[in-house]
Structure formats: C-alpha cells, structure tokens
Design a protein around this motif. Structure first.
Motif, mmCIF file in Angstrom:
data_model
loop_
_atom_site.group_PDB
_atom_site.id
_atom_site.type_symbol
_atom_site.label_atom_id
_atom_site.label_comp_id
_atom_site.label_asym_id
_atom_site.label_seq_id
_atom_site.Cartn_x
_atom_site.Cartn_y
_atom_site.Cartn_z
ATOM 1 N N GLY A 1 0.776 -1.237 0.000
ATOM 2 C CA GLY A 1 0.000 0.000 0.000
ATOM 3 C C GLY A 1 0.806 1.284 0.000
ATOM 4 N N PHE A 2 2.126 1.182 -0.145
ATOM 5 C CA PHE A 2 2.959 2.383 -0.086
ATOM 6 C C PHE A 2 2.997 3.136 -1.413
ATOM 7 C CE2 PHE A 2 4.396 0.124 3.625
ATOM 8 C CZ PHE A 2 4.635 1.140 4.537
ATOM 9 N N VAL A 3 2.779 2.434 -2.518
ATOM 10 C CA VAL A 3 2.734 3.089 -3.826
ATOM 11 C C VAL A 3 1.537 2.553 -4.596
ATOM 12 C CG1 VAL A 3 5.253 3.357 -3.891
ATOM 13 C CG2 VAL A 3 4.190 1.399 -5.053
ATOM 14 N N GLU A 4 1.149 3.285 -5.632
ATOM 15 C CA GLU A 4 0.117 2.798 -6.535
ATOM 16 C C GLU A 4 0.537 3.107 -7.964
ATOM 17 O OE1 GLU A 4 -3.621 4.736 -6.093
ATOM 18 O OE2 GLU A 4 -2.749 6.734 -5.876
ATOM 19 N N LEU B 1 -6.747 10.710 6.197
ATOM 20 C CA LEU B 1 -6.985 11.387 7.467
ATOM 21 C C LEU B 1 -7.908 10.561 8.367
ATOM 22 C CD1 LEU B 1 -6.023 13.978 8.773
ATOM 23 C CD2 LEU B 1 -8.055 15.126 7.871
ATOM 24 N N ASP B 2 -8.880 9.893 7.766
ATOM 25 C CA ASP B 2 -9.785 9.052 8.550
ATOM 26 C C ASP B 2 -9.014 7.918 9.225
ATOM 27 O OD1 ASP B 2 -12.561 8.148 9.309
ATOM 28 O OD2 ASP B 2 -11.911 6.381 8.177
ATOM 29 N N ASN B 3 -8.112 7.288 8.486
ATOM 30 C CA ASN B 3 -7.285 6.216 9.054
ATOM 31 C C ASN B 3 -6.439 6.751 10.204
ATOM 32 O OD1 ASN B 3 -4.577 4.706 9.204
ATOM 33 N ND2 ASN B 3 -5.800 3.285 7.990
ATOM 34 N N HIS C 1 -0.118 5.189 7.067
ATOM 35 C CA HIS C 1 -0.715 6.505 7.268
ATOM 36 C C HIS C 1 -0.237 7.166 8.560
ATOM 37 C CE1 HIS C 1 -3.368 5.841 3.867
ATOM 38 N NE2 HIS C 1 -3.659 4.664 4.377
ATOM 39 N N TYR C 2 -0.322 6.445 9.676
ATOM 40 C CA TYR C 2 -0.062 7.050 10.984
ATOM 41 C C TYR C 2 1.402 7.452 11.159
ATOM 42 C CZ TYR C 2 -0.123 7.737 16.044
ATOM 43 O OH TYR C 2 -0.015 8.283 17.308
ATOM 44 N N THR C 3 2.327 6.573 10.805
ATOM 45 C CA THR C 3 3.748 6.890 10.971
ATOM 46 C C THR C 3 4.134 8.076 10.105
ATOM 47 O OG1 THR C 3 4.354 4.616 11.540
ATOM 48 C CG2 THR C 3 6.116 6.033 10.726
ATOM 49 N N ARG C 4 3.620 8.125 8.888
ATOM 50 C CA ARG C 4 3.940 9.254 8.008
ATOM 51 C C ARG C 4 3.332 10.556 8.543
ATOM 52 N NH1 ARG C 4 2.626 8.181 1.943
ATOM 53 N NH2 ARG C 4 0.820 7.043 2.729
ATOM 54 N N PHE C 5 2.137 10.460 9.125
ATOM 55 C CA PHE C 5 1.533 11.644 9.729
ATOM 56 C C PHE C 5 2.372 12.141 10.900
ATOM 57 C CE2 PHE C 5 -1.187 13.470 13.055
ATOM 58 C CZ PHE C 5 -1.659 14.588 12.378
ATOM 59 N N LYS D 1 -2.351 20.035 1.775
ATOM 60 C CA LYS D 1 -3.606 19.480 1.266
ATOM 61 C C LYS D 1 -3.367 18.371 0.239
ATOM 62 C CE LYS D 1 -7.947 20.873 -0.957
ATOM 63 N NZ LYS D 1 -8.699 21.996 -1.569
ATOM 64 N N ASP D 2 -2.336 18.549 -0.604
ATOM 65 C CA ASP D 2 -2.062 17.580 -1.668
ATOM 66 C C ASP D 2 -1.505 16.263 -1.138
ATOM 67 O OD1 ASP D 2 -2.918 19.439 -3.474
ATOM 68 O OD2 ASP D 2 -0.914 20.100 -4.064
ATOM 69 N N TYR D 3 -1.138 16.211 0.142
ATOM 70 C CA TYR D 3 -0.613 14.976 0.744
ATOM 71 C C TYR D 3 -1.734 14.016 1.140
ATOM 72 C CZ TYR D 3 4.191 16.779 1.394
ATOM 73 O OH TYR D 3 5.473 17.249 1.213
ATOM 74 N N PHE D 4 -2.986 14.530 1.200
ATOM 75 C CA PHE D 4 -4.077 13.758 1.782
ATOM 76 C C PHE D 4 -5.154 13.397 0.758
ATOM 77 C CE2 PHE D 4 -2.079 15.879 5.295
ATOM 78 C CZ PHE D 4 -2.162 14.979 6.342
ATOM 79 N N GLU D 5 -5.757 12.238 0.981
ATOM 80 C CA GLU D 5 -6.905 11.838 0.174
ATOM 81 C C GLU D 5 -8.055 12.793 0.457
ATOM 82 O OE1 GLU D 5 -7.850 7.897 1.380
ATOM 83 O OE2 GLU D 5 -5.985 7.010 0.616
ATOM 84 N N GLU D 6 -8.928 12.939 -0.509
ATOM 85 C CA GLU D 6 -10.131 13.757 -0.315
ATOM 86 C C GLU D 6 -10.977 13.123 0.771
ATOM 87 O OE1 GLU D 6 -12.352 17.080 -0.969
ATOM 88 O OE2 GLU D 6 -10.530 16.581 -2.097
ATOM 89 N N GLU D 7 -11.381 13.912 1.740
ATOM 90 C CA GLU D 7 -12.160 13.385 2.863
ATOM 91 C C GLU D 7 -13.607 13.833 2.744
ATOM 92 O OE1 GLU D 7 -11.768 13.169 7.736
ATOM 93 O OE2 GLU D 7 -11.164 14.960 6.659
#
Length: 235
Positions: free
Chosen positions: A59-62, A76-78, A160-164, A221-227
């Motif tokens: 899940g680190f790249v797509e 952000l939800d995660n 998600h969490y560690t990168r945040f 903002k560009d770091y996060f998925e649309e919430e």
C-alpha cells in the motif's frame, strides 16, 4: 543464483524506498521513476519492478496505467482512528504501569527525556531523530508491563499514521513544548495520578491533529486523500 541476486537487490531497493516514504523524503503523491531508481541504485529494471510491486502490495505506492507509479496519499480518517486506538490502548497500558513502576524503569524514562532535551540543543538535528526518541520513550511502559506486542502492532501502522507523525515533527517548531508534555506525563506517572495521566496522554496524542489543522487543509492538502465533508476533523 541470478534470480536470488535479483530478489535480494529488489528487497534492498524496496526497503530503502519504503524508509524514504516513511521519512517523507519521498512525499505523498510523488511520482517514482523506474529509470531514476535504476540509475540511482545501479540495477536493472527487474529488481526495481520487483521492489515497486512489493511496495504496491503493502500500500505504499500505486501504479496508474500509462502514467506511472506514485507514493500513496495519506488517509486522514485512518490517522484519526489510529490516534483513537492508540489513546485507548496506551491508557490501559499506563494504568498497569502505574501499579508496577520501579525506580529503575522510571530512571530510564527520565534518561530518555534528557536525551530529547540534549538533541534539540544540537544545531542541525533531524526530525526523524526526535521521532525515534519519542517512540523509544513511549515503548518503555509497554515493555515494563509485557505488552511489547501491542506496541509493535501500533508501530506497524506505518502507511498513514507513521507518516503523519513524521509530518507532525517536520512541521513542529516547538520541540520544547513536546518535551514539557513528556515531563508532565512523567510527573503524573511518578505521582501515580491515574486520572491525570489519562488526561495528559490524551491531550499529548491529539495535540498534533489540532495544531496541524490549517497545515492539513492548506499547506499539505495535496498529501491527503479527499475526505468526506461530514468527517472532517471530527476527533
């Protein structure tokens, strides 16, 4: 033999890229060029593609067809759910720790806080150094009550969490405040103030989400998925 060599090279490339993603040296949404990675590591496309395939499975790249491979965005939800879970788990662990704390373990915590204080006096310290010291301190009470597996499970939530958390430390300018919170938490543990510890820990773990509200909405903002609109900043 050649296949084994390719595999080991692929793993080496993959682990390096993964750590760079976690440390935000490779940023959420950033494109990863196969050619650049080949040139950088001096390897052929085969191990690079193997590395990217493994990172995609984790899940680190797509990979976007006809466009390329990109570092995945943050959810952000995660992150909010992980903070919620960590508060719940760590509160229980600290309750147990308060009951069994020993002078030797308390001295270990005090020493970790002193190391944090020394680090921020250095001119060019890296945020990931503070991040790892912070994690080391929190791990002490998990280890003391034999809940290392729980700590490992929390730390394994890297995507998600560690990168945040790394983004939190990269954008933080007041490390003295964080150390002050650690000292406050230490004092409450030492006093065996269970309610105080729970309140202090909750504030400590949620503070970064509150502090970074504007950064998340504007600067990063560009770091996060649309919430979804209804889920924004409900913590």
């Amino acid at each position: 033999m050649e296949e084994k060599n390719y595999k080991s090279r692929g793993e080496m490339v993959g682990e390096t890229l993964k750590q760079e993603i976690l440390d935000l040296r490779l940023k959420p949404g950033q494109m990863i060029s196969e050619n650049d990675v080949c040139d950088r590591f001096g390897v052929s496309r085969t191990p690079v593609r193997e590395a990217l395939r493994l990172l995609q499975e984790q899940g680190f790249v797509e990979t976007v067809p006809y466009r390329g491979t990109y570092v995945t965005l943050l959810s952000l939800d995660n992150i909010k759910q992980m903070i919620y879970m960590r508060v719940a788990v760590e509160t229980m662990v600290l309750r147990d720790f308060i009951a069994v704390q020993s002078p030797m373990v308390m001295e270990d915590i005090r020493h970790q806080i002193a190391k944090q204080q020394a680090l921020i006096q250095e001119k060019d310290f890296e945020p990931e150094q503070f991040y790892r010291m912070d994690a080391k301190m929190h791990s002490i009470w998990f280890t003391a009550v034999r809940r290392q597996k729980l700590w490992e499970m929390l730390q394994a939530q890297q995507l998600h969490y560690t990168r945040f958390r790394m983004l939190d430390f990269i954008t933080e300018t007041d490390f003295t405040r964080i150390i002050g919170e650690h000292k406050e938490l230490f004092g409450l543990i030492e006093a065996r103030d269970e309610r105080g510890v729970e309140a202090s820990l909750k504030e400590h773990l949620y503070y970064s989400m509150k502090r970074m509200r504007k950064s998340i909405e504007v600067d990063y903002k560009d770091y996060f998925e649309e919430e979804p609109e209804e889920g924004r900043f409900v913590i």
